[in-house]
Design an enzyme around this catalytic site. Structure first.
Site, PDB file in Angstrom:
ATOM      1  N   GLU A   1     -72.015 -10.636  -5.455  1.00 21.93           N
ATOM      2  CA  GLU A   1     -71.022 -11.599  -5.961  1.00 21.93           C
ATOM      3  C   GLU A   1     -70.807 -11.383  -7.445  1.00 21.93           C
ATOM      4  O   GLU A   1     -71.712 -10.925  -8.137  1.00 21.93           O
ATOM      5  CB  GLU A   1     -71.534 -13.036  -5.775  1.00 21.93           C
TER       6      GLU A   1
ATOM      7  N   LYS B   1     -71.021 -12.236 -11.149  1.00 22.02           N
ATOM      8  CA  LYS B   1     -71.877 -13.140 -11.913  1.00 22.02           C
ATOM      9  C   LYS B   1     -71.030 -13.706 -13.047  1.00 22.02           C
ATOM     10  O   LYS B   1     -70.763 -13.034 -14.030  1.00 22.02           O
ATOM     11  CB  LYS B   1     -73.099 -12.417 -12.468  1.00 22.02           C
TER      12      LYS B   1
ATOM     13  N   ARG C   1     -74.007 -23.530 -14.850  1.00 26.17           N
ATOM     14  CA  ARG C   1     -74.318 -23.881 -13.474  1.00 26.17           C
ATOM     15  C   ARG C   1     -73.976 -25.345 -13.225  1.00 26.17           C
ATOM     16  O   ARG C   1     -74.281 -26.199 -14.052  1.00 26.17           O
ATOM     17  CB  ARG C   1     -75.808 -23.663 -13.216  1.00 26.17           C
TER      18      ARG C   1
ATOM     19  N   ARG D   1     -77.983 -27.377 -14.628  1.00 24.64           N
ATOM     20  CA  ARG D   1     -79.191 -26.732 -14.148  1.00 24.64           C
ATOM     21  C   ARG D   1     -80.441 -27.524 -14.551  1.00 24.64           C
ATOM     22  O   ARG D   1     -81.448 -27.507 -13.885  1.00 24.64           O
ATOM     23  CB  ARG D   1     -79.211 -25.339 -14.773  1.00 24.64           C
TER      24      ARG D   1
ATOM     25  N   GLU E   1     -70.901 -22.119 -10.287  1.00 22.61           N
ATOM     26  CA  GLU E   1     -70.853 -21.767 -11.707  1.00 22.61           C
ATOM     27  C   GLU E   1     -69.455 -22.118 -12.217  1.00 22.61           C
ATOM     28  O   GLU E   1     -68.452 -21.658 -11.655  1.00 22.61           O
ATOM     29  CB  GLU E   1     -71.130 -20.259 -11.867  1.00 22.61           C
TER      30      GLU E   1
ATOM     31  N   PHE F   1     -70.944 -20.885  -4.940  1.00 22.01           N
ATOM     32  CA  PHE F   1     -71.659 -19.767  -4.324  1.00 22.01           C
ATOM     33  C   PHE F   1     -72.737 -20.184  -3.325  1.00 22.01           C
ATOM     34  O   PHE F   1     -73.341 -19.336  -2.677  1.00 22.01           O
ATOM     35  CB  PHE F   1     -72.221 -18.808  -5.378  1.00 22.01           C
TER      36      PHE F   1
ATOM     37  N   ARG G   1     -88.087 -18.928  -7.891  1.00 26.27           N
ATOM     38  CA  ARG G   1     -87.565 -17.612  -8.272  1.00 26.27           C
ATOM     39  C   ARG G   1     -88.231 -16.635  -7.314  1.00 26.27           C
ATOM     40  O   ARG G   1     -89.266 -16.069  -7.625  1.00 26.27           O
ATOM     41  CB  ARG G   1     -88.021 -17.331  -9.714  1.00 26.27           C
TER      42      ARG G   1
ATOM     43  N   LYS H   1     -80.176 -10.816 -10.040  1.00 25.04           N
ATOM     44  CA  LYS H   1     -79.048 -10.564 -10.941  1.00 25.04           C
ATOM     45  C   LYS H   1     -79.104  -9.135 -11.451  1.00 25.04           C
ATOM     46  O   LYS H   1     -80.166  -8.597 -11.751  1.00 25.04           O
ATOM     47  CB  LYS H   1     -79.067 -11.556 -12.099  1.00 25.04           C
TER      48      LYS H   1
END
Ligand code: AMP
Length: 584
Positions: free
Chosen positions: A271, A273, A278, A293, A323, A364, A440, A446
């Site tokens: 996708e 970025k 966010r 975020r 985003e 997203f 994470r 990314k």
């Protein structure tokens, strides 16, 4: 419960920096707290008066506190200021001065945990004309009925600076030890500061269950209540509610397309970025809420997004992950994040700002659909839902641009397209992965074109010289190493001389001044709150800084505090990893 009991725990915690010891102290304490008082107690233990997701705040700065201490202690402003300079902590100042006040304690009321919380919450409701005086007198009243050591922690709670060094991980583990410790046979050895656990795997399962419940609710108070009342089952059943924010899933950085495929499998989704902000968007019929975020509620600041969600999201109960990117109204081109960042804290001229700096929302992911959690659905399925419910309207709201492929060349072309149209690079998503709030885990990666900048915390600063003497102009930067921060370098370039040109020395000085703990000559020691993005040429090994590393040519890129709390700053492990890769 008497507030003094909780104060005893604060004092014990403050007397040690050992994490496991903290966990032990808290868990022993929690065992004896009644279910009715558990929530209140945990909030105050965390130094909070509302859960993390709740946007209400006390809104009382050091200057007002100084006045309240003056009223409560009968001391002059000069005297209080002097003590403050000496100790760097208004909590300690109030302790010393209230202790000195002779007529104190006799006749004062016993404070309860409930009463303290009630009064602190009252502070958050005082608004409008005369609110400053009202707040000062309410705090003064509370301090007058407090014992000296109680006053110390009341002041610190109000200033949101507990200085007891208890992180989220410690509270989480303490809840597990307190309510499941017997069953899991957890034994803490104080002398050696280690733990023995009979069944590690089972223990980890409980820790994970607790973490999951916290990531969904963002409130240890309700999590602890569920753990105490309903055990593991209760934790598993904690559900998310539309309207209450949950932590967002985080990304792992990959160096190239191959590594992306290794982590996310083939095929994977790629996708754009977007370089924006966010937004976690909650739609509950006509009630829309937008969170950053960091779980701050920014609904009022983005009226055009509220409108779009009402109009173009064709479902009544959803939580979306997205985003928002700023764009130039004339050219339609995307603008760097800095342009919309100023909208986040804005309290006035909101309509004008939304006219001047409009955003486009790129959705997203989806977390809740028709009021039910969809985090355990594979990404592929979640994406289908998004495609179904979002009406794509350019420059308003749309599904993030993407391709699904196993082909490297296609990815390269798509990457070029992303960068050429003003985006940062690509995100890679694992098709069969769930959504993991707060984690994470490599389900989303990314891939940026340039070397990754670091997000570092400003821990010290220096007053400048000559025409910079009014500004804090050189910043000591630190990364996170578990529960502490270790220094990696100093930066003094990248900032602007004039405010209107971008992040300026003056703005940084405004941000850092209230965080000064101590001044030593030209240098000031700061509370670690401000995160900045820092560019550099190279990471080197160095004995100069406590991390063992130093940055070559560090320069300040931008402020990151809006999106990243200090807990999310670059870690020492990430720096070591970058150093290792750089050598290769
Ligand atoms: P970073 O802040 O560098 O760790 O990169 C991760 C951030 O990129 C996320 O937190 C999002 O704010 C942002 N982002 C931009 N586009 C996307 C996308 N398509 N999918 C996920 N995150 C995105």
């Amino acid at each position: 419960m008497q507030y003094s009991k909780l104060v005893e725990i604060y004092e014990k915690l403050e007397s040690t920096t050992k994490r496991l010891h903290h966990v032990y102290i808290i868990s022993e304490f929690l065992k004896n707290v009644s279910v009715e008082e558990l929530g209140t107690t945990i909030l105050l233990l965390e130094g909070r008066i509302f859960p993390r997701w709740d946007e209400r705040e006390i809104g009382m700065a050091s200057k007002m506190m100084l006045k309240a201490i003056g009223v409560a202690s009968g001391e002059s402003k000069e005297r209080i200021n002097k003590e403050w300079k000496k100790t760097g902590d208004l909590g300690t100042v109030s302790y010393n001065l209230i202790k000195k006040k002779k007529q104190h304690t006799l006749g004062s009321h016993e404070l309860t945990v409930k009463k303290v919380l009630k009064n602190l919450r009252k502070l958050a409701t005082i608004e409008g004309q005369g609110s400053v005086d009202k707040k000062i007198s309410l705090v003064a009243e509370l301090l007058t009925s407090a014992k000296p050591n109680e006053a110390k922690y009341i002041v610190r709670t109000i200033l949101n600076d507990m200085r007891i060094g208890v992180g989220e991980g410690s509270i989480r583990d303490a809840i597990v030890w307190a309510f499941f410790g017997k069953e899991l046979k957890v034994h803490y050895n104080k002398e050696e500061n280690n733990i023995e656990i009979e069944d590690r795997e089972k223990y980890n399962q409980y820790i994970d269950a607790l973490q999951r419940a916290y990531d969904i609710t963002n409130d240890f108070a309700t999590v602890a209540e569920a753990a105490k009342k309903q055990g593991l089952k209760g934790l598993g059943e904690m559900i998310m509610s539309v309207g209450i924010p949950l932590k967002v899933m985080l990304a792992i950085k990959v160096d190239d397309i191959e590594e992306g495929f290794e982590r996310c499998g083939k095929p994977a989704e790629f996708e754009f970025k977007y370089d924006g902000m966010r937004m976690q968007i909650h739609k509950n019929d006509n009630e829309i809420k937008i969170f950053t975020r960091r779980l701050e509620n920014v609904t009022n600041q983005f009226p055009e997004v509220v409108d779009c969600v009402k109009k173009y999201v064709k479902e009544n109960k959803v939580i979306l992950d997205s985003e928002a990117v700023g764009f130039d109204k004339k050219t339609g081109k995307y603008l760097p994040f800095q342009n919309i960042s100023r909208r986040i804290k804005r309290k006035y001229d909101i309509e004008k700002m939304s006219e001047q700096f409009p955003v486009e929302v790129n959705v997203f992911d989806i977390i809740n659909y028709k009021g039910k959690s969809v985090i355990n659905e594979p990404f592929e399925e979640r994406k289908k839902i998004i495609d179904k419910i979002i009406k794509n309207v350019s420059k308003k709201i749309k599904v993030a641009k993407s391709i699904v492929t196993s082909n490297k060349k296609e990815v390269q072309d798509f990457h070029k397209e992303a960068v050429d149209s003003g985006n940062e690079g690509l995100m890679i998503k694992k098709l069969d992965a769930p959504y993991k709030p707060g984690a994470r885990v490599g389900f989303m990666c990314k891939l940026k074109e340039t070397k990754e900048n670091l997000d570092l915390v400003v821990v010290k600063a220096e007053w400048g010289e000559g025409k910079r003497s009014r500004w804090l102009s050189s910043y000591t930067l630190a990364c996170r190493d578990k529960d502490k921060f270790v220094e990696v370098g100093k930066a003094s370039t990248g900032l602007k001389e004039k405010r209107e040109e971008g992040l300026s020395f003056a703005e940084m000085t405004d941000l850092l001044k209230p965080l000064i703990k101590k001044e030593e000559g030209k240098e000031v020691i700061l509370r670690p709150k401000i995160v900045i993005e820092v560019g550099y040429e190279e990471i080197q090994k160095s004995p100069t800084y406590s991390s063992g590393f130093a940055l070559r040519f560090p320069r300040v890129i931008r402020l990151r505090s809006m999106e990243k709390p200090p807990d999310d700053a670059t870690t020492l492990d990430m720096i070591k990893e970058t150093y290792r890769k750089q050598k290769k």
